[in-house]
Design a protein around this motif. Sequence first.
Motif, PDB file in Angstrom:
ATOM      1  N   ALA A 292      36.941  67.618  45.472  1.00  0.00           N
ATOM      2  CA  ALA A 292      36.903  66.536  46.442  1.00  0.00           C
ATOM      3  C   ALA A 292      36.760  65.166  46.434  1.00  0.00           C
ATOM      4  O   ALA A 292      35.291  65.015  46.848  1.00  0.00           O
ATOM      5  CB  ALA A 292      36.416  67.378  47.995  1.00  0.00           C
ATOM      6  N   PRO A 293      36.573  64.262  45.364  1.00  0.00           N
ATOM      7  CA  PRO A 293      36.244  63.258  45.494  1.00  0.00           C
ATOM      8  C   PRO A 293      36.805  61.991  46.200  1.00  0.00           C
ATOM      9  O   PRO A 293      37.866  62.130  46.883  1.00  0.00           O
ATOM     10  CB  PRO A 293      37.513  63.219  43.901  1.00  0.00           C
ATOM     11  N   VAL A 294      35.694  60.882  46.428  1.00  0.00           N
ATOM     12  CA  VAL A 294      35.963  60.020  47.162  1.00  0.00           C
ATOM     13  C   VAL A 294      36.029  58.681  46.596  1.00  0.00           C
ATOM     14  O   VAL A 294      35.645  58.878  45.172  1.00  0.00           O
ATOM     15  CB  VAL A 294      34.635  60.337  47.968  1.00  0.00           C
ATOM     16  N   ILE A 295      37.469  58.259  46.957  1.00  0.00           N
ATOM     17  CA  ILE A 295      37.113  56.893  47.059  1.00  0.00           C
ATOM     18  C   ILE A 295      37.088  55.751  47.417  1.00  0.00           C
ATOM     19  O   ILE A 295      37.402  56.270  48.541  1.00  0.00           O
ATOM     20  CB  ILE A 295      38.716  57.383  46.361  1.00  0.00           C
ATOM     21  N   GLU A 296      36.209  54.988  47.062  1.00  0.00           N
ATOM     22  CA  GLU A 296      35.806  53.401  47.928  1.00  0.00           C
ATOM     23  C   GLU A 296      36.124  53.012  47.552  1.00  0.00           C
ATOM     24  O   GLU A 296      36.268  52.365  46.391  1.00  0.00           O
ATOM     25  CB  GLU A 296      33.977  54.112  48.130  1.00  0.00           C
ATOM     26  N   HIS A 297      36.125  51.678  48.273  1.00  0.00           N
ATOM     27  CA  HIS A 297      36.400  50.215  48.374  1.00  0.00           C
ATOM     28  C   HIS A 297      34.646  49.308  48.181  1.00  0.00           C
ATOM     29  O   HIS A 297      34.753  49.604  49.296  1.00  0.00           O
ATOM     30  CB  HIS A 297      37.265  49.404  48.565  1.00  0.00           C
ATOM     31  N   PHE A 298      34.718  48.427  47.471  1.00  0.00           N
ATOM     32  CA  PHE A 298      33.211  47.664  47.965  1.00  0.00           C
ATOM     33  C   PHE A 298      33.273  46.030  47.719  1.00  0.00           C
ATOM     34  O   PHE A 298      34.135  46.000  46.769  1.00  0.00           O
ATOM     35  CB  PHE A 298      32.393  47.868  46.646  1.00  0.00           C
ATOM     36  N   ASP A 299      33.322  45.701  48.889  1.00  0.00           N
ATOM     37  CA  ASP A 299      33.575  43.937  48.425  1.00  0.00           C
ATOM     38  C   ASP A 299      32.517  43.270  47.759  1.00  0.00           C
ATOM     39  O   ASP A 299      31.100  43.661  47.200  1.00  0.00           O
ATOM     40  CB  ASP A 299      33.645  43.189  50.010  1.00  0.00           C
ATOM     41  N   VAL A 300      33.424  42.189  46.869  1.00  0.00           N
ATOM     42  CA  VAL A 300      32.095  41.135  45.927  1.00  0.00           C
ATOM     43  C   VAL A 300      31.929  40.656  47.021  1.00  0.00           C
ATOM     44  O   VAL A 300      32.813  39.102  47.633  1.00  0.00           O
ATOM     45  CB  VAL A 300      33.529  41.051  45.285  1.00  0.00           C
ATOM     46  N   THR A 301      31.134  39.688  46.902  1.00  0.00           N
ATOM     47  CA  THR A 301      30.575  37.996  47.343  1.00  0.00           C
ATOM     48  C   THR A 301      31.296  36.835  45.982  1.00  0.00           C
ATOM     49  O   THR A 301      30.793  36.802  44.867  1.00  0.00           O
ATOM     50  CB  THR A 301      28.875  38.096  47.537  1.00  0.00           C
ATOM     51  N   ARG A 302      32.303  36.226  46.476  1.00  0.00           N
ATOM     52  CA  ARG A 302      32.622  35.057  45.990  1.00  0.00           C
ATOM     53  C   ARG A 302      31.421  34.366  45.785  1.00  0.00           C
ATOM     54  O   ARG A 302      31.151  34.064  46.657  1.00  0.00           O
ATOM     55  CB  ARG A 302      34.461  34.897  47.356  1.00  0.00           C
ATOM     56  N   ILE A 303      32.467  33.753  44.523  1.00  0.00           N
ATOM     57  CA  ILE A 303      30.746  32.675  43.687  1.00  0.00           C
ATOM     58  C   ILE A 303      32.032  31.464  44.425  1.00  0.00           C
ATOM     59  O   ILE A 303      32.544  31.567  43.469  1.00  0.00           O
ATOM     60  CB  ILE A 303      30.827  33.662  42.791  1.00  0.00           C
ATOM     61  N   PRO A 304      31.446  30.511  44.439  1.00  0.00           N
ATOM     62  CA  PRO A 304      31.653  29.121  44.707  1.00  0.00           C
ATOM     63  C   PRO A 304      32.149  28.778  42.868  1.00  0.00           C
ATOM     64  O   PRO A 304      31.704  28.729  42.027  1.00  0.00           O
ATOM     65  CB  PRO A 304      31.050  28.389  45.105  1.00  0.00           C
ATOM     66  N   VAL A 305      33.849  27.926  43.161  1.00  0.00           N
ATOM     67  CA  VAL A 305      34.502  28.426  42.198  1.00  0.00           C
ATOM     68  C   VAL A 305      33.657  27.374  41.095  1.00  0.00           C
ATOM     69  O   VAL A 305      33.903  27.418  39.666  1.00  0.00           O
ATOM     70  CB  VAL A 305      35.743  27.211  41.802  1.00  0.00           C
ATOM     71  N   ASP A 306      32.562  26.029  41.935  1.00  0.00           N
ATOM     72  CA  ASP A 306      31.845  25.547  40.926  1.00  0.00           C
ATOM     73  C   ASP A 306      30.472  25.736  40.112  1.00  0.00           C
ATOM     74  O   ASP A 306      29.768  25.273  39.237  1.00  0.00           O
ATOM     75  CB  ASP A 306      31.867  23.609  41.387  1.00  0.00           C
ATOM     76  N   GLU A 307      30.599  27.275  40.579  1.00  0.00           N
ATOM     77  CA  GLU A 307      29.409  27.491  40.377  1.00  0.00           C
ATOM     78  C   GLU A 307      29.455  28.643  39.246  1.00  0.00           C
ATOM     79  O   GLU A 307      28.626  28.958  38.265  1.00  0.00           O
ATOM     80  CB  GLU A 307      28.195  28.775  41.380  1.00  0.00           C
ATOM     81  N   ILE A 308      30.883  28.843  38.693  1.00  0.00           N
ATOM     82  CA  ILE A 308      31.451  29.317  37.728  1.00  0.00           C
ATOM     83  C   ILE A 308      31.390  28.989  35.858  1.00  0.00           C
ATOM     84  O   ILE A 308      32.009  27.793  35.853  1.00  0.00           O
ATOM     85  CB  ILE A 308      32.748  30.089  37.698  1.00  0.00           C
ATOM     86  N   CYS A 309      29.982  29.754  35.722  1.00  0.00           N
ATOM     87  CA  CYS A 309      30.478  28.722  34.525  1.00  0.00           C
ATOM     88  C   CYS A 309      30.882  29.567  32.655  1.00  0.00           C
ATOM     89  O   CYS A 309      32.093  28.985  31.936  1.00  0.00           O
ATOM     90  CB  CYS A 309      29.043  28.412  33.956  1.00  0.00           C
ATOM     91  N   ASP A 310      30.845  30.956  33.237  1.00  0.00           N
ATOM     92  CA  ASP A 310      31.988  31.370  31.824  1.00  0.00           C
ATOM     93  C   ASP A 310      31.682  33.188  32.372  1.00  0.00           C
ATOM     94  O   ASP A 310      30.600  33.373  32.875  1.00  0.00           O
ATOM     95  CB  ASP A 310      30.933  31.109  30.615  1.00  0.00           C
TER      96      ASP A 310
END
Length: 354
Positions: A292-310
């Motif tokens: 009886a496996p349980v599959i779940e989906h967890f939302d990701v908090t989006r990071i502003p593009v200009d804050e992403i370095c690498d």
Amino acid sequence: MVDSAVVRVFALGCPLLDLCSVVSADFVQANKIELGRAFLVDSAETSRLLAGLDASAAPSKVPGGSGLNTCRLLQQLVNERGAAWRVAYGGCLGDDAVGETLRTACRDVGLLDLFAQDKLHATGHCAVFVNDRERALYTHLGAAAHFPPSRFAAPDCQAAFADASIAYMSSFFLSDNIDAAMALQTACLEAKKPLALNLASPFLVSAFSSRVIDAIHASTFVFGNHEEFLALATASKEPRMLAAAAAGDLASIVQWVRSLSALPGACEESGRTVVCTRGCEPTIHLEGPRDAPVIEHFDVTRIPVDEICDTNGAGDAFVAGYLAELIDGAPVAKRVQTAHAIAGRVVRHEGAVM
């Protein structure tokens, strides 16, 4: 972190020095850099690429390698929380200054280092080229490809392994250290100790698919991103998985990975936990009893593009956050929440640092 703190995570991996450069689109085009991909190359190729950098793109130097990224970040998180446990990490270094730099970096954060030293090969390195927040990895494993199984059998490694609640490796360790990887898998099965596996790279999953699938049979936890799971499904050559990969049906692929038979001693009661990250799309998490496996989906908090370095190391950071909560007995939602948070911290920096 005191030296007497008990080991809770034992890992083997391929320690590298990451040489991180932010490069221009012209450099990418001239050198046919394939952004978003990782490659194993010889030292001549990394030297050629690095020699083509101008002064403004001189690389920063950061301890790296998928497994070491996870372990250093995990130990830093443990330290931040004031927890009384530590991470043990083994890999192979050359007898050189770069190796000493990596050893010191590990000790500085409190890792229990269980390194082997190879006098015939230089410490490995990875040339990381970043352009418009996308990166390409060109790795020369060097000494990292020569971790001897006898080092794992040594008393200090065996004592740390015995104390640990869980063992960990990434698919990079399967490429050239297969004998040591098999020794770790066998030890986990015999001790009924859970093994966590990070798929780590679509290239490695494709190139060493049989080794990766064999390792999954011995694993209780499997982590990867959507590209890695798609590559694994394609490499399996199974008609149903080829169709799922073509359709981008990640839910079916995750369920297939979970359904792969477990060797005696691996996830016999709990069933296998499979976690698939998808960038800013919800993370897929599959866990629970075999029937009886349980599959779940967890939302990701989006990071502003200009804050992403690498984005280099984001997947390794995710695993670090997940394992920290797993060791502390947290429920699934808390494990994934912390994993997302640590990955979010890392992508704001060059290299796998918080």
